[in-house]
Design a protein around this motif. Sequence first.
Motif, mmCIF file in Angstrom:
data_model
loop_
_atom_site.group_PDB
_atom_site.id
_atom_site.type_symbol
_atom_site.label_atom_id
_atom_site.label_comp_id
_atom_site.label_asym_id
_atom_site.label_seq_id
_atom_site.Cartn_x
_atom_site.Cartn_y
_atom_site.Cartn_z
ATOM 1 N N TYR A 12 1.971 -0.621 -12.443
ATOM 2 C CA TYR A 12 2.733 -0.358 -11.164
ATOM 3 C C TYR A 12 4.226 -0.488 -11.005
ATOM 4 O O TYR A 12 4.767 0.038 -9.971
ATOM 5 N N THR A 160 4.533 -2.120 -1.071
ATOM 6 C CA THR A 160 3.492 -1.334 -1.371
ATOM 7 C C THR A 160 2.083 -2.387 -1.833
ATOM 8 O O THR A 160 2.640 -3.527 -2.402
ATOM 9 N N PRO A 161 0.889 -1.932 -1.627
ATOM 10 C CA PRO A 161 0.098 -3.057 -1.924
ATOM 11 C C PRO A 161 -0.076 -3.519 -3.324
ATOM 12 O O PRO A 161 -0.569 -4.610 -3.397
ATOM 13 N N CYS A 162 0.313 -2.685 -4.284
ATOM 14 C CA CYS A 162 0.338 -3.187 -5.639
ATOM 15 C C CYS A 162 1.596 -4.287 -5.882
ATOM 16 O O CYS A 162 0.872 -5.396 -6.590
ATOM 17 N N CYS A 187 -1.443 3.163 1.398
ATOM 18 C CA CYS A 187 -0.281 3.892 0.530
ATOM 19 C C CYS A 187 -0.971 5.192 -0.068
ATOM 20 O O CYS A 187 -2.039 4.994 -0.934
ATOM 21 N N HIS A 188 -0.023 6.248 -0.108
ATOM 22 C CA HIS A 188 -0.351 7.316 -0.450
ATOM 23 C C HIS A 188 -0.224 7.812 -1.927
ATOM 24 O O HIS A 188 -0.969 8.208 -2.719
ATOM 25 N N GLY A 189 0.633 6.925 -2.379
ATOM 26 C CA GLY A 189 1.494 7.026 -3.653
ATOM 27 C C GLY A 189 2.988 7.044 -3.610
ATOM 28 O O GLY A 189 3.642 7.442 -2.544
ATOM 29 N N VAL A 190 3.523 6.974 -4.850
ATOM 30 C CA VAL A 190 4.985 7.207 -4.876
ATOM 31 C C VAL A 190 5.167 8.314 -5.965
ATOM 32 O O VAL A 190 4.745 8.264 -6.828
ATOM 33 N N CYS A 280 -0.915 5.742 -9.419
ATOM 34 C CA CYS A 280 -1.377 6.222 -8.179
ATOM 35 C C CYS A 280 -2.604 7.083 -8.379
ATOM 36 O O CYS A 280 -3.597 7.120 -7.360
ATOM 37 N N CYS A 284 -5.241 2.719 -8.713
ATOM 38 C CA CYS A 284 -4.907 2.172 -7.212
ATOM 39 C C CYS A 284 -6.150 1.806 -6.559
ATOM 40 O O CYS A 284 -7.335 2.276 -6.644
ATOM 41 N N TYR A 286 -6.345 -0.183 -4.055
ATOM 42 C CA TYR A 286 -6.070 -0.608 -2.488
ATOM 43 C C TYR A 286 -6.181 0.315 -1.736
ATOM 44 O O TYR A 286 -5.485 0.313 -0.450
ATOM 45 N N LYS A 287 -7.097 0.960 -1.330
ATOM 46 C CA LYS A 287 -7.433 1.927 -0.279
ATOM 47 C C LYS A 287 -8.103 1.254 0.642
ATOM 48 O O LYS A 287 -8.786 0.219 0.770
HETATM 49 S S1 SF4 Z 1 -0.897 4.462 -4.530
HETATM 50 FE FE1 SF4 Z 1 -1.582 2.373 -5.085
HETATM 51 S S2 SF4 Z 1 -0.931 2.363 -7.193
HETATM 52 FE FE2 SF4 Z 1 0.346 3.751 -6.193
HETATM 53 S S3 SF4 Z 1 2.483 2.791 -5.238
HETATM 54 FE FE3 SF4 Z 1 0.568 2.973 -3.856
HETATM 55 S S4 SF4 Z 1 -0.433 0.920 -4.023
HETATM 56 FE FE4 SF4 Z 1 0.838 1.412 -5.526
#
Ligand code: SF4
Length: 399
Positions: A12, A160-162, A187-190, A280, A284, A286-287
């Motif tokens: 992450y 972010t959750p991670c 969190c959608h992703g980065v 992501c 992930c 963390y949904k």
């Molecule tokens: S989508 Fe998940 S793995 Fe990606 S940054 Fe967000 S919490 Fe982290």
Amino acid sequence: MKKNITCLNNCYGCGVCVKACPTKIISLKETSDGFYAPIIQEQDKCIDCGLCLRICAFNHDAVAQDNTSTDSYAAWSNTPTVREHCSSGGIGFEIGRWAIDNGYKSVGVRYNPQKNRAEHYIASTVEDYMPSVGSKYIPSYTADAFDKINLKEKYLVTGTPCQIDSFRRLIRQHRKEDNFILLDFFCHGVPSLLLWDKYSAELKEKIGNISYASWRNKSTGWHDSWAINADSTDGSNPSEWSDFYDLMTDERKHTYNSRMSAGDLFYRFFFGHYCLNMCCHKSCKYKMESSAADIRIGDLWGNKYKLDDAGVNVALAFTARGKQVLANIQKSCTLVPEPLAVSTEGQMSRCAPMPTIREKVISQLRSNKTLNEINSGLIFRYNLRFLPARIINKIKRTL
Ligand code: SF4
Ligand SMILES: Cc1cc2nc3c(=O)[nH]c(=O)nc-3n(C[C@H](O)[C@H](O)[C@H](O)COP(=O)(O)OP(=O)(O)OC[C@H]3O[C@@H](n4cnc5c(N)ncnc54)[C@H](O)[C@@H]3O)c2cc1C
Ligand code: SF4
């Protein structure tokens, strides 16, 4: 070979291992794909203690979760300027403000124009906390701020959750959870920093050195708030927290304002998932309600609030501490209890699907091609193959 954090691939990049390592040999570096990853230059100094792997959220299948029951709300700040300038309802800022007023330091993410990066930082006053307002849709560099956190003091830590899952493991390891409130978001992703580098380099040619950048703006309403705003003039220092927003946004010239709804290319790449971090897509966990935080916030996009254009948060409290914090901010915020089906409507329930051209897009982001060339070449050709299916679906819907 020593068993340490460098055994992991595509992690992450949360940076918590940098703080955890007793020999201080881990650092967080940008990868050639434009994400953060831990590196160790002096492997011989590793004492094989295993701490970095123990606190690393990527290295565990389960989330360091405590929640037995979830309190769920639609929520927003009662202060119009806060609601106007935050990404959704301003609850993220209000929790940070409450924490500072109650003896905590608040750790948030700001845009650093000198480095052209998003970074975690520690705020001791409400004024200091203001640059945390607004989502920065790029990976945040955590290592310096996390390293400065004194585990014996009280902090609100957002991320972010991670990032928060690893941070929970760290404070649990040190038996210091009582000193912390942890806040994450849906969190959608980065996307890759390569995307931001190319986008901001093209922007610099238009407006000069960027002194201010924001990823959300509600001037045409919350539902149309995905907009990159940037300015090249120096911002004045706000004297009071309530002045801050005007100085940071309205009074700036906004030399540049580019909305997703008008075809902004940063958002085309971000929401097309063309260059998200590999974790992501693949790792992930963390949904929805899966979180190691005390509180999770997000945009409440569901049907019930679809006519609200000022911004509404979903706010979920998972732990007794989180529930207490939400009870405490009731003086400055509106919290409407809502079933989870209402508060989480429209949130992603699984990882973002990975387009087969992801590697090629990332490689072209490293090249001299412009974003427009990548979009009208590689991405356009990729999307052509879905055209017949889209046309058939449209005909079916019309019929
Ligand atoms: S989508 Fe998940 S793995 Fe990606 S940054 Fe967000 S919490 Fe982290
Ligand atoms: C990369 C990313 C993806 C997101 N995906 C979703 C999603 O799929 N669904 C959804 O409902 N909401 C998502 N959000 C959250 C949403 O954009 C708002 O941040 C959230 O609704 C809080 O808004 P607010 O008005 O309460 O507070 P604000 O005060 O505007 O809160 C912003 C908070 O986010 C933190 N933050 C900003 N940028 C970053 C970053 N790069 N890394 C870590 N922390 C950061 C700040 O420290 C602050 O605490 C995402 C945010 C980010 C940064
Ligand atoms: S195993 Fe221990 S000493 Fe080695 S890198 Fe990890 S935390 Fe540092």
